[in-house]
Write an enzyme that holds these catalytic residues in place. Sequence first.
Site, mmCIF file in Angstrom:
data_model
loop_
_atom_site.group_PDB
_atom_site.id
_atom_site.type_symbol
_atom_site.label_atom_id
_atom_site.label_comp_id
_atom_site.label_asym_id
_atom_site.label_seq_id
_atom_site.Cartn_x
_atom_site.Cartn_y
_atom_site.Cartn_z
ATOM 1 N N GLU A 1 39.557 42.602 13.829
ATOM 2 C CA GLU A 1 38.729 43.165 12.863
ATOM 3 C C GLU A 1 39.452 43.835 11.771
ATOM 4 O OE1 GLU A 1 34.562 44.450 14.240
ATOM 5 O OE2 GLU A 1 36.216 45.395 15.608
ATOM 6 N N GLU A 2 38.768 43.698 10.440
ATOM 7 C CA GLU A 2 39.583 44.367 9.454
ATOM 8 C C GLU A 2 39.562 45.780 9.598
ATOM 9 O OE1 GLU A 2 37.404 46.361 7.446
ATOM 10 O OE2 GLU A 2 35.661 45.890 8.993
ATOM 11 N N SER A 3 38.737 46.265 10.442
ATOM 12 C CA SER A 3 38.536 47.737 10.459
ATOM 13 C C SER A 3 39.602 48.363 11.355
ATOM 14 C CB SER A 3 37.276 48.180 11.057
ATOM 15 O OG SER A 3 37.227 47.582 12.487
ATOM 16 N N ASP B 1 44.003 55.559 16.444
ATOM 17 C CA ASP B 1 42.891 56.472 16.029
ATOM 18 C C ASP B 1 42.555 57.206 17.272
ATOM 19 O OD1 ASP B 1 41.982 54.543 17.914
ATOM 20 O OD2 ASP B 1 40.042 54.532 16.773
ATOM 21 N N ASP C 1 40.451 57.327 19.808
ATOM 22 C CA ASP C 1 40.582 56.937 21.328
ATOM 23 C C ASP C 1 41.426 55.787 21.423
ATOM 24 O OD1 ASP C 1 39.043 55.345 19.399
ATOM 25 O OD2 ASP C 1 37.485 54.422 21.024
ATOM 26 N N SER D 1 35.485 57.763 18.112
ATOM 27 C CA SER D 1 36.674 57.044 17.477
ATOM 28 C C SER D 1 37.547 57.671 16.388
ATOM 29 C CB SER D 1 36.013 55.592 17.164
ATOM 30 O OG SER D 1 36.998 54.765 16.832
ATOM 31 N N HIS D 2 37.375 57.054 15.278
ATOM 32 C CA HIS D 2 37.956 57.616 14.238
ATOM 33 C C HIS D 2 37.497 58.618 13.565
ATOM 34 C CE1 HIS D 2 35.216 54.520 13.140
ATOM 35 N NE2 HIS D 2 35.247 55.131 11.830
ATOM 36 N N LYS E 1 39.313 46.605 21.812
ATOM 37 C CA LYS E 1 40.332 46.518 20.866
ATOM 38 C C LYS E 1 41.398 47.508 21.479
ATOM 39 C CE LYS E 1 38.474 48.996 17.094
ATOM 40 N NZ LYS E 1 37.001 49.149 17.420
ATOM 41 N N ARG F 1 26.730 57.796 18.114
ATOM 42 C CA ARG F 1 27.554 58.739 17.289
ATOM 43 C C ARG F 1 26.535 59.702 16.549
ATOM 44 N NH1 ARG F 1 32.648 55.003 15.322
ATOM 45 N NH2 ARG F 1 33.046 54.449 17.425
ATOM 46 N N ARG G 1 30.244 49.777 2.650
ATOM 47 C CA ARG G 1 31.530 48.864 2.732
ATOM 48 C C ARG G 1 31.447 47.562 1.797
ATOM 49 N NH1 ARG G 1 33.741 52.090 6.579
ATOM 50 N NH2 ARG G 1 32.938 52.418 8.489
ATOM 51 N N THR H 1 27.130 50.823 15.799
ATOM 52 C CA THR H 1 28.090 49.614 16.019
ATOM 53 C C THR H 1 28.758 49.890 17.424
ATOM 54 O OG1 THR H 1 28.430 49.585 13.489
ATOM 55 C CG2 THR H 1 30.097 48.501 14.750
ATOM 56 N N LYS I 1 29.611 56.416 24.714
ATOM 57 C CA LYS I 1 29.469 54.817 24.662
ATOM 58 C C LYS I 1 29.465 54.356 26.209
ATOM 59 C CE LYS I 1 33.109 52.172 23.558
ATOM 60 N NZ LYS I 1 33.807 51.131 22.615
ATOM 61 N N THR J 1 30.162 42.566 12.672
ATOM 62 C CA THR J 1 31.120 43.489 13.164
ATOM 63 C C THR J 1 30.529 44.239 14.292
ATOM 64 O OG1 THR J 1 31.365 44.043 10.850
ATOM 65 C CG2 THR J 1 31.621 45.726 12.064
ATOM 66 N N ASP K 1 41.824 52.679 20.089
ATOM 67 C CA ASP K 1 41.762 51.378 20.010
ATOM 68 C C ASP K 1 41.985 50.742 18.671
ATOM 69 O OD1 ASP K 1 39.551 52.512 18.635
ATOM 70 O OD2 ASP K 1 38.010 51.461 19.938
ATOM 71 N N ARG K 2 42.361 51.425 17.508
ATOM 72 C CA ARG K 2 42.631 50.968 16.325
ATOM 73 C C ARG K 2 44.197 51.024 16.084
ATOM 74 N NH1 ARG K 2 38.371 52.369 11.468
ATOM 75 N NH2 ARG K 2 36.377 51.847 13.159
HETATM 76 C C1 G16 Z 1 33.680 50.472 15.526
HETATM 77 C C2 G16 Z 1 33.570 49.282 16.134
HETATM 78 C C3 G16 Z 1 34.269 48.109 15.305
HETATM 79 C C4 G16 Z 1 33.777 48.261 14.010
HETATM 80 C C5 G16 Z 1 34.041 49.551 13.617
HETATM 81 C C6 G16 Z 1 33.483 49.858 12.134
HETATM 82 O O1 G16 Z 1 35.049 50.731 15.896
HETATM 83 O O2 G16 Z 1 34.014 49.071 17.642
HETATM 84 O O3 G16 Z 1 33.693 46.839 15.848
HETATM 85 O O4 G16 Z 1 34.512 47.285 13.230
HETATM 86 O O5 G16 Z 1 33.300 50.581 14.289
HETATM 87 O O6 G16 Z 1 32.180 49.680 12.032
HETATM 88 P P1 G16 Z 1 31.375 50.055 10.895
HETATM 89 O O7 G16 Z 1 31.517 49.162 9.629
HETATM 90 O O8 G16 Z 1 29.865 49.563 11.314
HETATM 91 O O9 G16 Z 1 31.469 51.435 10.600
HETATM 92 P P2 G16 Z 1 35.543 51.968 16.476
HETATM 93 O O10 G16 Z 1 37.260 52.172 16.360
HETATM 94 O O11 G16 Z 1 34.826 53.156 15.451
HETATM 95 O O12 G16 Z 1 35.165 52.249 17.892
#
Ligand code: G16
Length: 543
Positions: free
Chosen positions: A363-365, A277, A279, A113-114, A376, A22, A496, A18, A126, A344, A281-282
């Site tokens: 996004e919901e995330s 989070d 990095d 990220s998170h 983001k 990772r 999910r 995504t 990335k 997503t 962005d959240r």
């Molecule tokens: C990444 C993506 C987001 C996505 C999220 C969750 O966020 O940039 O667009 O919504 O992962 O993705 P998944 O549901 O596939 O785990 P981040 O903050 O991890 O870079």
Amino acid sequence: MQITTHATQPIDGQKPGTSGLRKKTRVFMEPHYLENFVQSIFDAIGGAAGKTFVLGGDGRYFNDRAAQVILRMAAANGAARVIVGAGGLLSTPAASNLIRKRSTDGGIILSASHNPGGHDGDFGVKFNTPNGGPAPEGVTGAIHAASGRISQYRIMEAQDVDLASPGERTLGAMTVEVVDPVTDYRRLMEELFDFDAIRRLITDGFTLRFDAMHAVTGPYAKAILEDALGAAAGSVVNARPLPDFGGGHPDPNPVRARPLVDLMMGPEAPDFAAASDGDGDRNMILGRGVYVTPSDSLAVLTANAHLAPGYARDLVGVARSMPTSRAVDRVAAARGLNCYATPTGWKFFGNLLDAGRATLCGEESAGTGSDHVREKDGLWAVLLWLNILAARRESVEGIMRRHWAEFGRNYYSRHDFEGVDAGAATGMIDDLRACLDELPGRRFGALTVETAEDFAYTDPVDGSRAAHQGIVITFDGGARAVFRLSGTGTDGATLRVYLERLETAPDALDHDPQDALAPVVAAADAIAGIAARLGRTRPDVVT
Ligand code: G16
């Protein structure tokens, strides 16, 4: 300085998900693993010769070593310049900003990220393209293909570059420009938001807390919220970035940021709280006694963005990922805005933003952002909220109540089943896909299925197509369940389940979301057989 060409072989599994590649940190630390992937990036974009890149990461374990390796590889591949955050640090939105502002050829961001950090945690790499956004599928596909053909990589034999403080250094013929990670980002925020109004709000007694979760936003939040906007010293907590995030899981949601939620639900709550989070962005937004879901946050920001100077212009449109609740759709319909539902992954917003079709995305995330960068942006969302609060002078709770009264409330929750058997999870999704035609008209408890689809997206700008992006079941009365497998995990699979129900009755806008969604949860389990197939009776994380 000597340039060495190392023979290597393809390593399985270097397929970006995504958001970049990772893996477990120790996998990235295996011989040639990082080097293969970085060389594959350079090979996939037509080489690095003469190019300028941005480089930075969220400071997690191995960030410092990986940054030095990438610098030496960029130099050996003929790059002209790399702009790198001091200490190897850059938040993802700050990196996106620098990539754009300095008209570079892209950037490499080091982050998972998170996901937790540390030797036994996760690491990620990335590539972002010159528009500042995550590489689209065409580019990630080319990187993956290059990783499958690789036979050698080039690296310069040199000492570590001093990244401790801003200034220009050289590595062979390449310039390494070390910049303060915060300066340009803070300037951008000053252009978008009414800092004077927010400062006045705070002077008038408004209190806030920001939890940086020992991740990269600490220095940004201190500089902006405390130094520039006058929040009391100590308003930003867990502000020092640590390689293992202090042992925590830097995901700003009600489970991982529990202490902040407890504070906001208790008697000592400040007026406003937020977290970001790994990095940066959240974001998570809270008011006294109220948690704002990311989906609701996107809807509220869309309805009120005009109160911030950077968005006083008309919004051109709004985009959300498909599993994000349809709360923003209701605002868009009322305001006559185009509204897009994408798969997503922030990378799917890039074309809409570049083509001027969308101004805000979410996004919901826990991701919200706009056309100011191509990622983001956690602190951006916090500042837009603060700007709105400064303009409206209402509480967060008051703003939410008025919003639901005007647009209705999309009760929403995401249930995550983490670390489940990958084969069982894939089998469950495949079986769901196979029975979609039989579902419409069937009743599950109180709900009757209206539609069942395997979500696919055709990009309206370049016509590219992404299929199998989630199973979407809609029910009568505006309820919905979405099933998909995460593309960011590193252990087994994460299922999910995204649950939503629209409520417009004025006397029913104040329920506990889990109670309001109970019929949808039951129907989702009956349809997918989660308990029976995955052996899990309750989710690991509920957001
Ligand atoms: C990444 C993506 C987001 C996505 C999220 C969750 O966020 O940039 O667009 O919504 O992962 O993705 P998944 O549901 O596939 O785990 P981040 O903050 O991890 O870079």
